[in-house]
Design a protein around this motif. Structure first.
Motif, PDB file in Angstrom:
ATOM      1  N   LEU A   1      51.029  46.145  42.265  1.00 21.32           N
ATOM      2  CA  LEU A   1      49.941  47.015  41.814  1.00 21.32           C
ATOM      3  C   LEU A   1      50.471  48.070  40.845  1.00 21.32           C
ATOM      4  N   TYR A   2      51.509  48.757  41.264  1.00 21.92           N
ATOM      5  CA  TYR A   2      52.070  49.826  40.439  1.00 21.92           C
ATOM      6  C   TYR A   2      52.602  49.276  39.119  1.00 21.92           C
ATOM      7  N   HIS A   3      53.275  48.135  39.192  1.00 22.74           N
ATOM      8  CA  HIS A   3      53.854  47.526  37.992  1.00 22.74           C
ATOM      9  C   HIS A   3      52.768  47.191  36.968  1.00 22.74           C
ATOM     10  N   VAL A   4      51.642  46.673  37.427  1.00 15.24           N
ATOM     11  CA  VAL A   4      50.569  46.261  36.509  1.00 15.24           C
ATOM     12  C   VAL A   4      49.792  47.453  35.979  1.00 15.24           C
ATOM     13  N   VAL A   5      49.338  48.355  36.852  1.00 13.57           N
ATOM     14  CA  VAL A   5      48.408  49.398  36.402  1.00 13.57           C
ATOM     15  C   VAL A   5      49.086  50.618  35.788  1.00 13.57           C
ATOM     16  N   SER A   6      50.393  50.738  35.939  1.00 17.79           N
ATOM     17  CA  SER A   6      51.078  51.902  35.360  1.00 17.79           C
ATOM     18  C   SER A   6      51.469  51.698  33.897  1.00 17.79           C
ATOM     19  N   LYS A   7      51.253  50.505  33.372  1.00 19.26           N
ATOM     20  CA  LYS A   7      51.598  50.238  31.975  1.00 19.26           C
ATOM     21  C   LYS A   7      50.748  51.100  31.046  1.00 19.26           C
ATOM     22  N   GLU A   8      51.358  51.530  29.946  1.00 22.71           N
ATOM     23  CA  GLU A   8      50.625  52.361  28.976  1.00 22.71           C
ATOM     24  C   GLU A   8      49.557  51.562  28.244  1.00 22.71           C
ATOM     25  N   LYS A   9      49.874  50.361  27.846  1.00 24.93           N
ATOM     26  CA  LYS A   9      48.967  49.541  27.029  1.00 24.93           C
ATOM     27  C   LYS A   9      48.247  48.514  27.903  1.00 24.93           C
ATOM     28  N   ILE A  10      47.344  48.991  28.738  1.00 24.65           N
ATOM     29  CA  ILE A  10      46.547  48.059  29.530  1.00 24.65           C
ATOM     30  C   ILE A  10      45.077  48.392  29.343  1.00 24.65           C
ATOM     31  N   SER A  11      44.252  47.447  29.706  1.00 25.84           N
ATOM     32  CA  SER A  11      42.807  47.629  29.622  1.00 25.84           C
ATOM     33  C   SER A  11      42.184  47.202  30.942  1.00 25.84           C
ATOM     34  N   ILE A  12      41.129  47.871  31.299  1.00 28.39           N
ATOM     35  CA  ILE A  12      40.416  47.525  32.522  1.00 28.39           C
ATOM     36  C   ILE A  12      39.797  46.130  32.419  1.00 28.39           C
ATOM     37  N   GLU A  13      39.723  45.612  31.191  1.00 27.49           N
ATOM     38  CA  GLU A  13      39.134  44.288  30.984  1.00 27.49           C
ATOM     39  C   GLU A  13      40.169  43.158  30.980  1.00 27.49           C
ATOM     40  N   HIS A  14      41.460  43.486  31.057  1.00 26.38           N
ATOM     41  CA  HIS A  14      42.485  42.445  31.127  1.00 26.38           C
ATOM     42  C   HIS A  14      42.336  41.672  32.438  1.00 26.38           C
ATOM     43  N   LYS A  15      42.525  40.381  32.355  1.00 27.46           N
ATOM     44  CA  LYS A  15      42.388  39.506  33.521  1.00 27.46           C
ATOM     45  C   LYS A  15      43.334  39.928  34.653  1.00 27.46           C
ATOM     46  N   GLU A  16      44.591  40.219  34.294  1.00 27.07           N
ATOM     47  CA  GLU A  16      45.594  40.613  35.297  1.00 27.07           C
ATOM     48  C   GLU A  16      45.176  41.894  36.023  1.00 27.07           C
ATOM     49  N   VAL A  17      44.632  42.841  35.285  1.00 26.15           N
ATOM     50  CA  VAL A  17      44.185  44.100  35.879  1.00 26.15           C
ATOM     51  C   VAL A  17      42.998  43.846  36.818  1.00 26.15           C
ATOM     52  N   GLN A  18      42.065  43.033  36.380  1.00 25.51           N
ATOM     53  CA  GLN A  18      40.898  42.745  37.218  1.00 25.51           C
ATOM     54  C   GLN A  18      41.282  41.984  38.489  1.00 25.51           C
ATOM     55  N   GLU A  19      42.276  41.110  38.379  1.00 23.82           N
ATOM     56  CA  GLU A  19      42.772  40.402  39.569  1.00 23.82           C
ATOM     57  C   GLU A  19      43.406  41.385  40.557  1.00 23.82           C
ATOM     58  N   ILE A  20      44.156  42.355  40.034  1.00 25.25           N
ATOM     59  CA  ILE A  20      44.794  43.372  40.884  1.00 25.25           C
ATOM     60  C   ILE A  20      43.722  44.214  41.579  1.00 25.25           C
ATOM     61  N   ILE A  21      42.699  44.623  40.824  1.00 23.65           N
ATOM     62  CA  ILE A  21      41.626  45.430  41.409  1.00 23.65           C
ATOM     63  C   ILE A  21      40.916  44.642  42.506  1.00 23.65           C
ATOM     64  N   THR A  22      40.618  43.382  42.236  1.00 22.83           N
ATOM     65  CA  THR A  22      39.944  42.529  43.225  1.00 22.83           C
ATOM     66  C   THR A  22      40.791  42.394  44.492  1.00 22.83           C
ATOM     67  N   LYS A  23      42.085  42.213  44.313  1.00 23.44           N
ATOM     68  CA  LYS A  23      42.984  42.089  45.467  1.00 23.44           C
ATOM     69  C   LYS A  23      43.068  43.425  46.229  1.00 23.44           C
ATOM     70  N   LEU A  24      43.111  44.534  45.487  1.00 24.61           N
ATOM     71  CA  LEU A  24      43.197  45.850  46.126  1.00 24.61           C
ATOM     72  C   LEU A  24      41.966  46.126  46.982  1.00 24.61           C
ATOM     73  N   VAL A  25      40.773  45.851  46.467  1.00 23.40           N
ATOM     74  CA  VAL A  25      39.562  46.142  47.251  1.00 23.40           C
ATOM     75  C   VAL A  25      39.390  45.189  48.422  1.00 23.40           C
ATOM     76  N   SER A  26      40.134  44.086  48.426  1.00 23.68           N
ATOM     77  CA  SER A  26      40.060  43.173  49.567  1.00 23.68           C
ATOM     78  C   SER A  26      40.995  43.586  50.703  1.00 23.68           C
ATOM     79  N   CYS A  27      41.859  44.579  50.470  1.00 22.10           N
ATOM     80  CA  CYS A  27      42.753  45.079  51.521  1.00 22.10           C
ATOM     81  C   CYS A  27      41.941  45.831  52.570  1.00 22.10           C
ATOM     82  N   GLU A  28      42.392  45.764  53.795  1.00 22.52           N
ATOM     83  CA  GLU A  28      41.689  46.431  54.886  1.00 22.52           C
ATOM     84  C   GLU A  28      41.586  47.936  54.638  1.00 22.52           C
ATOM     85  N   GLY A  29      40.357  48.446  54.739  1.00 23.30           N
ATOM     86  CA  GLY A  29      40.116  49.874  54.607  1.00 23.30           C
ATOM     87  C   GLY A  29      39.984  50.371  53.176  1.00 23.30           C
TER      88      GLY A  29
END
Length: 199
Positions: A58-86
């Motif tokens: 998570l940190y490796h992907v979202v801490s990059k300077e040149k990323i977009s919320i629309e990148h597939k990798e970022v959206q996959e990370i967000i989807t995985k994060l919200v699927s975590c318990e709590g």
């Protein structure tokens, strides 16, 4: 009846976490604020489980300077994060914002209501809504020439101040940008039956 009932129901509320908290405290000479936070999260049913390997990813992907919320990798990370318990979208977006405040705004009921004029229910949050909301936040940031992290905070405070009353998006823009604008729209706000204090 408290005098007759033998109360045989077994306690099952987050037993693993309850036992872990107790075991941790048994071996301590005192209690720290982190211990109290953990107890509060247990009490308020906010047990959070995020795998350490995923935290690193998570940190490796979202801490990059040149990323977009629309990148597939970022959206996959967000989807995985919200699927975590709590973890739902409000908490996930908060975690993301603390890692990279220039890309990820916090989505919560207050900031959402300030933009859209209606409350969002917890079950309605999804990736599509978050991405569209973020685009709105980006537009406000660009228009006002302020930091992204400031936008959702101002929206939160705006909604808190006006208690979620229905006010047009144009008015929100101007309230954020210029407090003197309040005087100009005083009559408009009265017309839409919003009670508020003006200094």
């Amino acid at each position: 009846d408290i005098e007759k009932d033998v109360f045989e129901d077994a306690f099952s509320y987050h037993l693993q976490e309850k036992n872990a908290i107790r075991e941790n405290l048994e071996h301590k000479a005192d209690i720290q604020m982190d211990d109290i936070r953990r107890i509060a999260l247990w009490k308020y049913d906010r047990i959070i489980e995020i795998d350490d390997m995923f935290c690193t990813q998570l940190y490796h992907v979202v801490s990059k300077e040149k990323i977009s919320i629309e990148h597939k990798e970022v959206q996959e990370i967000i989807t995985k994060l919200v699927s975590c318990e709590g973890v739902g979208f409000p908490l996930a977006s908060t975690i993301l914002k603390f890692i990279n405040p220039d890309v990820f705004p916090i989505i919560d009921v207050r900031a959402y209501r300030a933009i859209y004029g209606k409350k969002i229910n917890y079950s309605q949050y999804n990736l599509k809504i978050y991405v569209e909301y973020a685009k709105r936040i980006y537009a406000i940031r660009d228009r006002l020439q302020i930091s992204l992290s400031e936008v959702d905070e101002r929206l939160y405070e705006f909604d808190k101040k006006y208690n979620g009353k229905m006010i047009s998006f144009k008015i929100i823009y101007n309230l954020i940008i210029d407090k003197e604008y309040l005087v100009i729209i005083k009559n408009e706000i009265k017309a839409i039956n919003v009670k508020t204090k003006f200094k």
